[in-house]
Each structure stands twice: as structure tokens, then as C-alpha cells.
Design a protein around this motif. Structure first.
Motif, PDB file in Angstrom:
ATOM      1  N   TRP A  64       3.674  -7.257   3.371  1.00 51.81           N
ATOM      2  CA  TRP A  64       4.555  -8.415   3.606  1.00 51.81           C
ATOM      3  C   TRP A  64       4.411  -8.856   5.065  1.00 51.81           C
ATOM      4  O   TRP A  64       4.292 -10.046   5.357  1.00 51.81           O
TER       5      TRP A  64
ATOM      6  N   ALA B  87      16.446  -5.973   2.454  1.00 59.33           N
ATOM      7  CA  ALA B  87      16.319  -6.026   0.989  1.00 59.33           C
ATOM      8  C   ALA B  87      17.113  -4.880   0.367  1.00 59.33           C
ATOM      9  O   ALA B  87      17.740  -5.041  -0.689  1.00 59.33           O
TER      10      ALA B  87
ATOM     11  N   THR C 283       8.020  -1.910  -6.563  1.00 60.29           N
ATOM     12  CA  THR C 283       7.560  -3.208  -6.062  1.00 60.29           C
ATOM     13  C   THR C 283       6.203  -3.030  -5.393  1.00 60.29           C
ATOM     14  O   THR C 283       5.710  -1.917  -5.240  1.00 60.29           O
TER      15      THR C 283
ATOM     16  N   MET D  28       6.047  -8.287  -6.498  1.00 61.24           N
ATOM     17  CA  MET D  28       6.743  -8.757  -5.301  1.00 61.24           C
ATOM     18  C   MET D  28       6.731  -7.679  -4.214  1.00 61.24           C
ATOM     19  O   MET D  28       6.898  -6.498  -4.519  1.00 61.24           O
ATOM     20  N   TYR D  29       6.525  -8.077  -2.962  1.00 59.10           N
ATOM     21  CA  TYR D  29       6.664  -7.107  -1.877  1.00 59.10           C
ATOM     22  C   TYR D  29       8.146  -6.800  -1.704  1.00 59.10           C
ATOM     23  O   TYR D  29       8.986  -7.685  -1.878  1.00 59.10           O
TER      24      TYR D  29
ATOM     25  N   ASP E 114      10.901  -9.101  -0.259  1.00 60.66           N
ATOM     26  CA  ASP E 114      11.239 -10.305  -1.028  1.00 60.66           C
ATOM     27  C   ASP E 114      12.130 -10.005  -2.228  1.00 60.66           C
ATOM     28  O   ASP E 114      12.559 -10.911  -2.937  1.00 60.66           O
TER      29      ASP E 114
END
Ligand code: IPE
Ligand code: IPE
Ligand code: MG
Length: 245
Positions: free
Chosen positions: A35, A53, A194, A218-219, A222
Motif C-alpha cells: 500500500w 484500519a 487481505t 484489498m491492501y 484500505d
């Protein structure tokens, strides 16, 4: 929310439960480095974004009625990384733990840490112990941080302690299970990874024997409520048979 509204999940008795909500969600929070790289930023900035996150995922999981959330934050293999990255991660743990434990406590989260914690500096160990003690009485959600965690090491630790206390007797599954790092936590029903890699990387090796997997491209920085809901929706469609017909 009561357990019956949540679904009781984690039915390890066999015979295919049809509970639609996982009781324990485990997450391999992967993709922080990529990312950051994509944005031309240092890896540690990716880890910082990863902490945010995590914060929103704890809130979302609690809101959505998840009773146990475990997160893979640092593996026994992650010491192989450059010392600048390891140091950056330690700095972030320190900062995050100091700043966020009160917030988690207010939200009714019981916080605990599993892994070989003695590898960490004393000041981090003190914060960890204090956080566990302060939040012990909370029961909205259990958040289990896996730090310096390795599934093989966990099994080895359990076997070592079992052999010591019970050198001659037969060893049962239950006896071994009771010596894992968090014996009272039900096995993960749903394991999310992820970052696009399709592997387990030494996470919850014993406990994930019958977990349902959800891989997201998805990273981790995110990851948000929508992707968590997508994982939960996917889980709700699964038919868990535990080997039964
Ligand atoms: C996961 O992100 C966080 C830790 C392992 C601490 P990574 O740092 O592995 O990110 P990628 O996989 O290199 O993108
Ligand atoms: C797994 O991610 C460990 C954590 C997320 C803490 P890694 O990035 O270390 O896994 P590999 O190296 O891709 O298998
Ligand atoms: Mg990675």
C-alpha cells in the motif's frame, strides 16, 4: 446484543451448523508495505495506515455483533525484516497501545495479547499487562492481538508444557487445546486475509482446522466496513460440514 441474536457459531460438535454470523473473526492484516510502495511512501507509513484500519475494524466488528476478533499483527517470522521496519513497528505498537487502550476500554472491549511476548522490551510488556488487566471485565467484544505469534511455536509451547506435566499419560486433543495461548476463545469461524496472498503464513494453525477462509485483494490499510460485510455475507452462504455428510 445477546448470543442468540448473534448466532452461537463455533459449533465444533460436527453436524453442520447453519449460523449465519461468525462468532470469532480472525484477520491476517497483510498488504501495508505494498500500500505504501504504491504511493511512493516508506513501509512504516503503510503500517501507520494499517493501525487506522484496525481501529475502524474493531468498531465495525463490534457494531456488527462479532464477539471475538483476533488480528495477526506480528509473526515469529517478521523479525527477518530490516531492523528499521521492526523498530518502526515497535514504535507504532507503543504509540497505539498507549493511546488507544482507553478508547477500547470505553467501548467495552476486552483486550489481550498472545504470542511470545517476552521478546518485547519491558515498557511494551508493562503496557500490555496493564491493558489486559484494565479491560479484563469487559464483554462487548474480545480483541486478541497476535504479536510475535507463530502457530508452530504455539503448538510447540503447548506440547512442551503437556509433556512436562504429563510425561507418561496419553495426550488427548482436549488436553492440547487447553494449553494453547487462548484456550477460552472459540476457534475462528471466519479467517480473512487481505493483501491478495493465498496462504496462512503460520497463523492459528491448530485453531483454523475448520475455519472458513475469505481472501481479499484489498491492501489492509484500505479495509473498511464494506469489505468486512462482504466477508460476512460470503460466510453466511457457507455450509460448514465438519466432515459430516
Ligand atoms: C502486514 O503488511 C503487516 C505486518 C506483517 C507487520 P506487510 O508489511 O506484510 O505488507 P506487504 O505484504 O509487504 O505489502
Ligand atoms: C503475515 O504476513 C503476518 C502478518 C500479517 C502479521 P506476512 O507478510 O509476514 O506473510 P508472508 O511473508 O507474505 O507469508
Ligand atoms: Mg506481507
Amino acid at each position: 446484543m445477546t448470543d442468540s441474536e448473534r448466532g452461537t457459531g463455533s459449533d465444533q460438535s460436527g453436524g453442520g451448523g447453519d449460523f449465519s454470523l461468525p462468532r470469532h473473526v480472525a484477520i491476517v492484516m497483510d498488504g501495508n508495505g505494498r500500500w505504501a510502495k504504491k504511493r511512493g511512501l516508506p513501509r512504516v507509513i503503510g503500517h501507520q495506515a494499517g493501525m487506522k484500519a484496525l481501529e475502524r475494524t474493531i468498531d465495525n466488528a463490534k457494531d456488527l455483533g462479532i464477539r471475538y476478533l483476533s488480528v495477526y499483527a506480528f509473526s515469529t517470522e517478521n523479525w527477518k525484516r530490516a531492523s528499521s521496519e521492526v523498530q518502526g513497528l515497535m514504535g507504532l505498537f507503543r504509540y497505539y497501545l498507549k493511546g488507544k487502550i482507553s478508547q477500547m476500554h470505553k467501548r467495552g472491549a476486552r483486550v489481550r495479547f498472545v504470542g511470545q511476548l517476552n521478546a518485547f522490551p519491558d515498557d511494551i510488556l508493562r503496557i500490555v499487562t496493564d491493558a489486559e488487566e484494565r479491560t479484563r471485565g469487559n464483554s462487548e467484544i474480545d480483541v486478541i492481538f497476535c504479536v510475535n505469534y507463530g502457530g508452530r511455536q504455539e503448538i510447540l509451547d503447548a506440547v512442551t508444557s503437556l509433556v512436562k506435566s504429563n510425561p507418561d499419560g496419553p495426550i488427548t486433543e482436549e488436553m492440547l487445546r487447553n494449553r494453547l495461548y487462548a484456550p477460552d476463545v472459540p476457534d475462528p469461524d471466519l479467517l480473512i486475509r487481505t493483501g491478495g496472498e493465498l496462504r496462512i503464513s503460520n497463523f492459528w494453525l491448530w485453531e483454523s482446522a475448520y475455519s472458513e477462509y475469505f481472501f481479499s485483494d484489498m491492501y489492509w490499510p484500505d479495509f473498511g466496513r464494506e469489505e468486512l460485510k462482504r466477508a460476512l455475507d460470503s460466510y453466511a452462504e457457507r455450509d460448514r460440514r465438519y466432515g459430516a455428510a
